[in-house]
Design an enzyme around this catalytic site. Structure first.
Site, short mmCIF file in Angstrom:
data_model
loop_
_atom_site.label_atom_id
_atom_site.label_comp_id
_atom_site.label_asym_id
_atom_site.label_seq_id
_atom_site.Cartn_x
_atom_site.Cartn_y
_atom_site.Cartn_z
N GLU A 1 -13.81 11.06 1.65
CA GLU A 1 -14.27 10.26 0.32
C GLU A 1 -16.57 9.93 -0.06
OE1 GLU A 1 -14.61 8.91 -2.56
OE2 GLU A 1 -12.28 9.67 -2.05
N HIS B 1 23.01 -8.35 -21.52
CA HIS B 1 22.74 -8.60 -22.49
C HIS B 1 22.40 -9.82 -22.25
CE1 HIS B 1 23.12 -10.15 -27.10
NE2 HIS B 1 23.69 -11.35 -25.90
N GLY C 1 -8.52 4.75 -2.74
CA GLY C 1 -7.86 4.66 -3.71
C GLY C 1 -8.59 5.78 -4.93
N GLY C 2 -9.27 6.28 -5.38
CA GLY C 2 -9.51 6.81 -6.84
C GLY C 2 -9.60 6.02 -7.50
N THR C 3 -9.79 6.77 -8.99
CA THR C 3 -10.05 6.14 -10.42
C THR C 3 -8.55 4.46 -10.29
OG1 THR C 3 -10.95 7.97 -11.15
CG2 THR C 3 -9.99 6.21 -12.65
N CYS C 4 -7.12 5.56 -9.75
CA CYS C 4 -6.08 4.41 -10.17
C CYS C 4 -6.09 2.82 -9.33
CB CYS C 4 -5.21 4.45 -9.25
SG CYS C 4 -3.44 4.14 -9.97
#
Length: 461
Positions: A33, A445, A38-41
């Site tokens: 990395e 409901h 974690g990357g972009t997210c």
């Protein structure tokens, strides 16, 4: 050169779980990395932006509370606190992911930038200094995408913002000009409008949301303009110029007529490009398309046996959940002996404006282009009991169905909790539950999903 069984380039939403699963399966695994786990997210996308969306929603609700009989005299935006809350949540998620990797047996994490030197060899320029050369029979590329920076005169002379750098702001811009009225631009535009910025959005296409049906685009356009957001379509940005007072002058062409827009900040949001160039893929023979996206087959393998591409780097659809599903397909095929592929998999998505736009399957426009015989049903949120009770009747539900098989082919929900309502229809599609069954289902409901009964009532046999 160090030998591994598997190497993953990029610790994103596919790379992280894949690395752990491969290691747990007994493979000596390396994950590389260059920035954050974690990357972009986690770092620049879902986690930080949806955290800010929540703050913007709180401000909007406060401004509308009198309509519900709750008089809030005033409220104040504390952008430093908003940013701190976002940073804390991002850091917790990032650190949690890194800790999980570091605690997995057979798995090594290194921080640096990797480039191919041969078919299955990589040279890593380590962030801490030095070089590391590695090789493996299995290599998985999960390097993602980054903001496309268009060639506009004067753009490099101003301090423009991207979807990443805007997250560093701890103050509210006076006037934010958003170049690109797409999903990212709309989320940030509405968000900062609610924080107190004046917002102007420029869209090159004849209308916003060109991938959506026209009625969806028109409704979203109205929702945003009702919040005093200026939107110009058929708009091309010609140049930028920094003024002596530190502001920005943008020369634009709107429907063929030139004009000048003065603003304090510019957000570039015209699209994203794959992070594939630095990989030196020419050393491997891995093929890319004209935009640099890595070409893969239905099982996510490139033209080079043993090299796979997952997530945004392989092109659309560029969503976190698709990246995660890429991991699941590859892992289950390689380790569990499955025969899965990405062909015909569902692609649900949600734009986290307020109200949300959730969509699954084909749209009405797509059905027309493909000459598929369908029926289309719509239900305004003004006819949804829950929406009336909550006090937010913006938008509508819409479904595209096959009149013969009665199967649901697609749906779009523009409304409060639109993503959650869409997911109910997605599950119906996954289970081949026909619209005539949904028409008479017993739902709790009052819920939003209950109104799916009414959505399909017009389709009487």
């Amino acid at each position: 050169m160090e030998q591994y069984d598997a190497i993953i380039i990029g610790a994103g939403q596919a790379g992280v779980p894949l690395s752990k699963k491969l290691a747990q399966a007994g493979k000596k695994t390396l994950i590389i990395e260059k920035r954050y786990v974690g990357g972009t997210c986690v770092n620049d996308g879902c986690t930080p932006t949806k955290t800010w969306v929540a703050s913007a929603k709180a401000a909007y609700d406060a401004s509308k509370s009198a309509e519900l009989g709750v008089n809030i005299k005033s409220y104040k935006i504390d952008m430093r606190q908003i940013k701190k809350r976002k940073d804390d949540i991002v850091l917790k998620s990032r650190n949690g992911g890194q800790k999980a990797i570091e605690g997995t047996k057979n798995l090594t994490l290194v921080f640096g930038e990797a480039a191919f030197t041969g078919k299955k060899t990589l040279l890593i320029e380590l962030n801490e200094g030095g070089m590391l050369e590695v090789t493996a029979d299995l290599i998985f590329i999960n390097t993602g995408a980054k903001t496309l920076i268009p060639e506009i005169e004067g753009l490099n002379d101003i301090k423009y913002l991207t979807s990443t750098t805007i997250l560093d702001l701890d103050y509210v811009p006076k006037h934010l000009l958003v170049v690109g009225a797409n999903y990212i631009g709309m989320e940030f535009g509405q968000m900062f409008g609610r924080f107190g910025s004046k917002i102007t959005m420029l869209e090159k296409a004849p209308r916003i949301l060109s991938r959506e049906d026209e009625d969806i685009a028109e409704a979203m356009h109205q929702i945003l303009t009702d919040e005093n957001i200026e939107i110009y379509t058929n708009a091309t940005t010609l140049s930028f110029e920094k003024t002596k007072k530190g502001n920005i002058k943008a020369k634009v062409s709107i429907a063929g007529k030139e004009q000048t827009i003065k603003c304090s900040h510019v957000l570039i949001g015209v699209g994203r490009v794959p992070q594939s160039e630095a990989l030196n893929l020419n050393k491997t023979g891995v093929k890319v398309d004209e935009k640099g996206f890595i070409k893969v087959n239905d099982k996510l393998e490139t033209n080079v046996k043993g090299i796979y591409a997952l997530g945004d780097v392989k092109g659309a659809p560029a969503f976190t959940h698709i990246s995660y599903n890429d991991y699941a397909i590859v892992y289950r095929n390689l380790i569990e002996g499955e025969n899965l592929n990405i062909k015909n998999r569902p692609v649900p998505y949600c734009m986290f404006t307020d109200p949300q736009l959730g969509r699954i399957g084909i749209s009405e426009d797509e059905a027309k282009k493909r000459k598929i015989k369908v029926k289309v049903v719509k239900l305004p949120m003004t006819h949804v009991a829950r929406a009336l009770e909550v006090g937010d009747t913006r938008g509508f539900m819409k479904a595209v169905v096959d009149p013969v098989t009665k199967k649901i082919l697609g749906a779009a929900v523009l409304g409060t909790e639109g993503g959650e309502i869409m997911t109910v229809l997605q599950m119906a599609m996954e289970g081949d539950i026909t619209y005539d069954r949904i028409r008479y289902c017993v739902f709790a409901h009052p819920t939003y999903s209950e109104s799916l009964n009414n959505l399909f009532l017009s389709l009487e046999d």
